[in-house]
Design an enzyme around this catalytic site. Structure first.
Site, short mmCIF file in Angstrom:
data_model
loop_
_atom_site.label_atom_id
_atom_site.label_comp_id
_atom_site.label_asym_id
_atom_site.label_seq_id
_atom_site.Cartn_x
_atom_site.Cartn_y
_atom_site.Cartn_z
N CYS A 110 23.38 20.83 21.07
CA CYS A 110 24.81 20.48 20.98
C CYS A 110 25.18 20.70 19.53
O CYS A 110 24.43 20.28 18.63
CB CYS A 110 25.05 19.03 21.39
N THR A 111 26.31 21.36 19.30
CA THR A 111 26.64 21.76 17.93
C THR A 111 27.00 20.57 17.03
O THR A 111 27.11 20.74 15.82
CB THR A 111 27.80 22.78 17.94
N HIS A 112 27.20 19.40 17.61
CA HIS A 112 27.42 18.20 16.77
C HIS A 112 26.11 17.68 16.18
O HIS A 112 26.11 17.03 15.14
CB HIS A 112 28.00 17.05 17.60
N ASN A 169 27.67 24.49 23.44
CA ASN A 169 26.64 24.54 24.48
C ASN A 169 27.19 24.24 25.86
O ASN A 169 26.80 24.86 26.85
CB ASN A 169 25.52 23.54 24.15
N THR A 170 28.12 23.27 25.94
CA THR A 170 28.66 22.90 27.24
C THR A 170 29.41 24.08 27.85
O THR A 170 29.23 24.41 29.03
CB THR A 170 29.59 21.68 27.10
N GLU A 227 31.43 11.98 15.43
CA GLU A 227 32.87 12.10 15.19
C GLU A 227 33.42 10.88 14.45
O GLU A 227 34.41 10.98 13.74
CB GLU A 227 33.61 12.31 16.52
N TYR A 232 34.18 18.25 25.75
CA TYR A 232 33.92 18.83 27.06
C TYR A 232 32.64 18.27 27.70
O TYR A 232 32.44 18.41 28.91
CB TYR A 232 33.73 20.35 26.94
N GLY A 233 31.76 17.69 26.88
CA GLY A 233 30.40 17.36 27.31
C GLY A 233 30.28 16.55 28.58
O GLY A 233 29.29 16.64 29.30
#
Lengths: 283, 283
Positions: free
Chosen positions: B201-203, B83-84, B167, B51-52
C-alpha cells in the site's frame, strides 16, 4: 422529477434518513424505537464515505445529491443523520436550494436539537464537543451554542482516528483505548470545568463504554440518537402538515452507493438486526 | 474527446500517475528522482478516498473515470500508483476498456513489478504481503506470485488502521505502535519462515521506521516506489514507441478532486516539497 413529485404531495411517503455511511444507523435505530409506526428510507453514501475529513464544497455537493435523490423517491422530510453534513451543508441547502427545488419539503439536521439538550443539561455552563475534523472546523456547534446559550463556554476536540476505530472494530484493545483516552484527556485539559460532553459524530456512541471508562464520573456524556428522535417527534407535532404526508406502516428501506452485500453485513452490526439493501447511484 | 485526442498522438504528453489519494505521491517521489527529465501529471481522487475498503464495482468505476480523465488530458501512459486500484481495476481496464477506448495507450499497475522483485529477493521462498482490505481480498498478489513463482508460500495481512494512522500522523505514539506491532506479529505468526515482506500500500512506506523497530533484523522490508520507477524505466526502454510520445521537460502538474488548499497542504508532507494543484471533477 422533483417538480413532478411536488404535484403528488397528497400521497404519503417515508421519512428520508441520510448519512455518509453507517453512523447514521445509530440515529435510525432510535427513530425506529421512538416512532415505530413511521416509514423510513435510509440512504448511505458508503461508496464515498467518510465525509469527516472532506472540504466544505465536496460535502455540500455530495449531501445535496443525496437530498435530491431522496426527494425524487418521494420523501417530504429528510433528516441529515450526519454531523459533518449537518455542519457543512444543511444551512446552504435550507436557504438556497430548498426554495428552488422543493419549497414544501423539509430537511432537518442533528446539530440544532443536540445543542438545545447540551445547554439544558450543563450546570457549570462549560461543555465539550467531540467530533470529526470537518464538524470541528465548521464551528457549527460553537455558532449554534452562541445563539441559544451565549454565556456558555464551548470547547471542541477533533478525534480523526475514532471513525476508523469503530469501522474496523479496533476500540476494545490497547491501541483503541490509547486514542480514546488521548482525546478525552486533551479536551478536559483545555477546560477543567466541563461537566457535559456531546458525542457529535454518529459513530461515536459505539465507543461509549470505552469513553465512560476514562471520563470522570461527574461528567455527563450525551449521544444524539434519542435527542434526534425526541426532536423529530416534537417537530411533527408542531407541523401537522408535514406529519400528514409521512406514511406510517412501520416500513424500512435501505439504499447504499456501495455493494449491497458489504452494506448489509456492516449495517446489521450497527442496527443489530438483519436487513436487505438496494444499490443506488448518486452522481 | 478521447477519440479526438487519439488523432493528435504525435504531440508528446506527460505520464499520468493516478492514486485514490496521497499515497501515490510516495511512488511519484521515486519516479521524479529516477526519471527527472519526464513530465508527470498526478491525479488524486481525494474527494472519494480511501479506496482500500470499497467494493470491486466502485473501485473499478472510479479508477476508469480517472484513467479516462488522464487520457482526455493527453496522457499516453497512465500508472495506477495505487495497489487497490491495481488489484481491482487494472486487469478489466486493460482487457475490456483499453481496446475500445484507446488501443494505442497503456495503463500500468504496481503489483506486477512488485511481485517480480518480491520473489527475486526471498531465499526461504516464504514471503509476506501487507495491504489494505481491498488489496488482500482481491488476492491479486497471490495470483501474480502463483504465475511467476509457483513454488512460493505467500501470506497476507490486511492492516485497515494503517492508512488512517498515516493520514492523521498518529503512528509515532503508543497507539500507532500498537497497531503496527499487532499486524506485523499477526503476519509473522502465520508463517515463521517469511524472510521478505512487501509494503503493498503506497501509504505504508511512511510507517517504515516504526515497522522496522518491531521486525526481526533478518527480514527484508520492500517499498514499492523505487521498484515501480525501475520497472517503468525498463518498460520505456522496451517500448520506444511509447517513450517517444512522453514529453520530457521535467514538468509536474497536480490535480485533485478535493479542495486545492487541503491537497496542497497534505501533499507537500508526502512529497517533501511545496506544490500547486488544480481542481478536477471525475464523475
Amino acid at each position: 422529477m422533483i417538480n413532478k413529485l411536488n404535484n403528488t404531495i397528497s400521497s404519503k411517503q417515508p421519512i428520508g434518513v441520510f448519512d455518509s455511511g453507517y453512523g447514521g444507523l445509530t440515529i435510525l435505530d432510535e427513530l425506529i424505537k421512538s416512532m415505530p409506526e413511521y416509514d423510513f428510507i435510509y440512504l448511505g453514501d458508503n461508496a464515498r464515505a467518510p465525509y469527516g475529513t472532506r472540504s466544505f464544497d465536496v460535502i455540500y455537493e455530495y449531501t445535496l445529491q443525496a437530498v435530491e435523490k431522496l426527494f425524487s423517491m418521494g420523501c417530504q422530510l429528510v433528516v441529515l443523520a450526519c454531523n459533518t453534513a449537518s455542519a457543512k451543508a444543511l444551512r446552504t441547502i435550507q436557504q438556497r436550494d430548498l426554495p428552488r427545488l422543493a419549497p414544501n419539503r423539509r430537511v432537518l439536521g442533528v446539530i440544532r436539537p443536540s445543542v438545545e439538550v447540551l445547554g439544558s443539561l450543563s450546570k457549570s455552563k462549560h461543555v465539550g464537543v467531540l467530533g470529526t475534523v470537518g464538524t470541528v472546523r465548521s464551528e457549527s456547534y460553537l455558532m449554534e451554542m452562541a445563539k441559544l446559550y451565549p454565556d456558555f463556554i464551548v470547547t471542541q476536540e477533533a478525534c480523526p482516528t475514532w471513525v476508523p476505530l469503530v469501522e474496523n472494530r479496533e476500540f476494545e484493545n490497547e491501541g483503541g483505548r490509547y486514542f480514546i483516552k488521548k482525546h478525552i484527556e486533551s479536551l478536559m485539559a483545555k477546560d477543567e470545568l466541563i461537566d457535559t460532553l456531546i458525542l457529535a459524530c454518529t459513530h461515536y456512541p459505539i465507543l461509549q463504554n470505552e469513553i465512560r471508562k476514562v471520563l470522570p464520573d461527574h461528567i455527563k456524556l450525551i449521544s444524539q440518537g434519542n435527542i434526534v428522535a425526541s426532536s423529530l417527534i416534537d417537530y411533527l407535532e408542531r407541523h401537522p402538515e408535514i406529519d400528514e404526508v409521512c406514511s406510517k406502516q412501520g416500513m424500512l428501506k435501505f439504499y447504499t452507493t456501495e455493494s449491497i452485500s458489504d452494506f448489509e453485513e456492516k449495517a446489521s452490526v450497527f442496527l443489530k438486526r438483519e436487513l436487505k439493501a438496494q444499490h443506488i447511484a448518486l452522481n
